[in-house]
Motif scaffolding. Structure first.
Motif, PDB file in Angstrom:
ATOM      1  N   VAL A   1     -12.115  -2.789   6.148  1.00 16.22           N
ATOM      2  CA  VAL A   1     -11.776  -4.214   6.253  1.00 16.22           C
ATOM      3  C   VAL A   1     -12.412  -4.988   5.102  1.00 16.22           C
ATOM      4  N   GLU A   2     -13.674  -4.674   4.792  1.00 19.55           N
ATOM      5  CA  GLU A   2     -14.350  -5.349   3.673  1.00 19.55           C
ATOM      6  C   GLU A   2     -13.630  -5.054   2.363  1.00 19.55           C
ATOM      7  N   ARG A   3     -13.247  -3.797   2.166  1.00 18.80           N
ATOM      8  CA  ARG A   3     -12.528  -3.413   0.940  1.00 18.80           C
ATOM      9  C   ARG A   3     -11.209  -4.174   0.842  1.00 18.80           C
ATOM     10  N   SER A   4     -10.465  -4.233   1.952  1.00 20.07           N
ATOM     11  CA  SER A   4      -9.188  -4.956   1.960  1.00 20.07           C
ATOM     12  C   SER A   4      -9.388  -6.428   1.637  1.00 20.07           C
ATOM     13  N   ASP A   5     -10.421  -7.020   2.233  1.00 16.41           N
ATOM     14  CA  ASP A   5     -10.698  -8.443   1.976  1.00 16.41           C
ATOM     15  C   ASP A   5     -11.060  -8.682   0.518  1.00 16.41           C
ATOM     16  N   LEU A   6     -11.854  -7.780  -0.064  1.00 10.75           N
ATOM     17  CA  LEU A   6     -12.226  -7.921  -1.477  1.00 10.75           C
ATOM     18  C   LEU A   6     -11.003  -7.818  -2.390  1.00 10.75           C
ATOM     19  N   ILE A   7     -10.135  -6.845  -2.078  1.00 11.93           N
ATOM     20  CA  ILE A   7      -8.921  -6.672  -2.892  1.00 11.93           C
ATOM     21  C   ILE A   7      -8.025  -7.897  -2.770  1.00 11.93           C
ATOM     22  N   LYS A   8      -7.810  -8.370  -1.535  1.00 10.86           N
ATOM     23  CA  LYS A   8      -6.964  -9.553  -1.334  1.00 10.86           C
ATOM     24  C   LYS A   8      -7.542 -10.772  -2.041  1.00 10.86           C
ATOM     25  N   GLY A   9      -8.866 -10.952  -1.950  1.00  9.67           N
ATOM     26  CA  GLY A   9      -9.507 -12.093  -2.614  1.00  9.67           C
ATOM     27  C   GLY A   9      -9.362 -12.031  -4.125  1.00  9.67           C
ATOM     28  N   ARG A  10      -9.506 -10.837  -4.682  1.00  6.03           N
ATOM     29  CA  ARG A  10      -9.376 -10.682  -6.135  1.00  6.03           C
ATOM     30  C   ARG A  10      -7.937 -10.941  -6.597  1.00  6.03           C
ATOM     31  N   ILE A  11      -6.973 -10.423  -5.834  1.00  4.65           N
ATOM     32  CA  ILE A  11      -5.564 -10.593  -6.209  1.00  4.65           C
ATOM     33  C   ILE A  11      -5.123 -12.041  -6.023  1.00  4.65           C
ATOM     34  N   GLU A  12      -5.686 -12.728  -5.033  1.00  4.17           N
ATOM     35  CA  GLU A  12      -5.296 -14.109  -4.734  1.00  4.17           C
ATOM     36  C   GLU A  12      -5.502 -15.042  -5.927  1.00  4.17           C
ATOM     37  N   VAL A  13      -6.502 -14.777  -6.746  1.00  5.90           N
ATOM     38  CA  VAL A  13      -6.803 -15.670  -7.888  1.00  5.90           C
ATOM     39  C   VAL A  13      -6.154 -15.207  -9.190  1.00  5.90           C
ATOM     40  N   MET A  14      -5.384 -14.133  -9.140  1.00  2.00           N
ATOM     41  CA  MET A  14      -4.740 -13.617 -10.355  1.00  2.00           C
ATOM     42  C   MET A  14      -3.555 -14.475 -10.767  1.00  2.00           C
ATOM     43  N   THR A  15      -3.311 -14.515 -12.067  1.00  2.00           N
ATOM     44  CA  THR A  15      -2.120 -15.184 -12.595  1.00  2.00           C
ATOM     45  C   THR A  15      -0.963 -14.182 -12.574  1.00  2.00           C
ATOM     46  N   GLY A  16       0.245 -14.664 -12.840  1.00  2.00           N
ATOM     47  CA  GLY A  16       1.409 -13.784 -12.882  1.00  2.00           C
ATOM     48  C   GLY A  16       1.258 -12.683 -13.915  1.00  2.00           C
ATOM     49  N   GLN A  17       0.712 -13.050 -15.075  1.00  2.00           N
ATOM     50  CA  GLN A  17       0.514 -12.066 -16.137  1.00  2.00           C
ATOM     51  C   GLN A  17      -0.442 -10.967 -15.682  1.00  2.00           C
ATOM     52  N   GLU A  18      -1.530 -11.349 -15.028  1.00  2.00           N
ATOM     53  CA  GLU A  18      -2.516 -10.367 -14.571  1.00  2.00           C
ATOM     54  C   GLU A  18      -1.942  -9.459 -13.485  1.00  2.00           C
TER      55      GLU A  18
ATOM     56  N   ALA B   1       7.898 -16.215  -6.448  1.00  2.00           N
ATOM     57  CA  ALA B   1       7.896 -14.907  -7.107  1.00  2.00           C
ATOM     58  C   ALA B   1       6.472 -14.385  -7.248  1.00  2.00           C
ATOM     59  N   LEU B   2       5.538 -15.252  -7.622  1.00  2.00           N
ATOM     60  CA  LEU B   2       4.146 -14.840  -7.769  1.00  2.00           C
ATOM     61  C   LEU B   2       3.595 -14.323  -6.437  1.00  2.00           C
ATOM     62  N   GLU B   3       3.957 -14.997  -5.356  1.00  2.00           N
ATOM     63  CA  GLU B   3       3.503 -14.569  -4.026  1.00  2.00           C
ATOM     64  C   GLU B   3       4.059 -13.188  -3.679  1.00  2.00           C
ATOM     65  N   GLU B   4       5.343 -12.944  -4.012  1.00  2.00           N
ATOM     66  CA  GLU B   4       5.946 -11.628  -3.765  1.00  2.00           C
ATOM     67  C   GLU B   4       5.234 -10.538  -4.556  1.00  2.00           C
ATOM     68  N   PHE B   5       4.972 -10.820  -5.841  1.00  2.00           N
ATOM     69  CA  PHE B   5       4.293  -9.847  -6.694  1.00  2.00           C
ATOM     70  C   PHE B   5       2.895  -9.554  -6.151  1.00  2.00           C
ATOM     71  N   LYS B   6       2.187 -10.597  -5.715  1.00  2.00           N
ATOM     72  CA  LYS B   6       0.834 -10.409  -5.192  1.00  2.00           C
ATOM     73  C   LYS B   6       0.841  -9.589  -3.907  1.00  2.00           C
ATOM     74  N   GLN B   7       1.783  -9.875  -3.008  1.00  2.00           N
ATOM     75  CA  GLN B   7       1.866  -9.112  -1.758  1.00  2.00           C
ATOM     76  C   GLN B   7       2.133  -7.635  -2.034  1.00  2.00           C
ATOM     77  N   PHE B   8       2.992  -7.383  -3.010  1.00  2.00           N
ATOM     78  CA  PHE B   8       3.296  -5.996  -3.355  1.00  2.00           C
ATOM     79  C   PHE B   8       2.064  -5.310  -3.943  1.00  2.00           C
ATOM     80  N   LEU B   9       1.338  -6.008  -4.814  1.00  2.00           N
ATOM     81  CA  LEU B   9       0.131  -5.435  -5.411  1.00  2.00           C
ATOM     82  C   LEU B   9      -0.918  -5.152  -4.339  1.00  2.00           C
TER      83      LEU B   9
END
Length: 198
Positions: free
Chosen positions: A22-39, A80-88
């Protein structure tokens, strides 16, 4: 007492492992949440060995669209950014075949069939080796091959022939009816569903 102690240790370890997940998932989600489309696109390209066409097929957009976002000439719309983030997030957390499962290329029935054959090609080899080993053991021991060895030999031969015919069939069908990439894949036009000019 030992029984309860063992159960308590198992429950503690299970709880510790699930908390770490759960901690790992939360860390990954938090990191991806602040990413730009390019990242996000760069991270997806790292995950799928830089196959930009596959990402374009999955999201039904064009390669030029993805390239413009990567070059910061445009950016992804919020949806689109939200879709890309969910997939990542799915790719990072589930760590499964998300790319293959979502790629329309792998929905093509003959490619699915060929992938199935590729997956089980080793079983045909194992059966063949098993038949050769059993035949060799009986032959070297000086015994009569008997009905069992002959039966295994026929099964191996039948499996090998059927597998070869199936593989040849898949190759011929793919040669006659190859997968056709979507027309949008290399369209240079701007798709307003996925990008907005800066």
């Amino acid at each position: 007492m030992k029984k309860y102690f063992g159960i308590a240790i198992i429950l503690f370890l299970f709880n510790a492992c699930s908390n770490k997940d759960v901690e790992r998932s939360d860390l990954i989600k938090g990191r991806i949440e602040v990413m730009t489309g390019q990242e996000v696109i760069q991270e997806l390209l790292i995950e799928n060995d830089t196959d930009i066409e596959q990402i374009a097929r999955i999201f039904n957009c064009s390669v030029p669209t993805l390239n413009r976002v990567l070059e910061r000439k445009s950016y992804l719309t919020n949806n689109a950014l939200e879709e890309f983030k969910q997939f990542l997030v799915a790719v990072k957390i589930l760590d499964d075949n998300s790319f293959i499962e979502n790629d329309p290329l792998h929905d093509y029935w003959i490619i699915k069939f060929r992938s199935y054959l590729d997956k089980y090609v080793w079983w045909a080899g194992y059966l063949l080796i098993f038949g050769i080993v059993v035949g060799a053991i009986v032959g070297f021991s000086g015994g009569d091959p008997g009905e069992f060895v002959i039966f295994i030999g026929y099964i191996n031969l039948f499996n090998l022939i059927m597998f070869s015919i199936s593989y040849l069939f898949a190759i011929i069908v793919l040669w006659i009816f190859p997968y056709v990439q979507p027309e949008i894949l290399y369209s240079p036009e701007i798709n307003t569903v996925f990008e907005t000019l800066i």
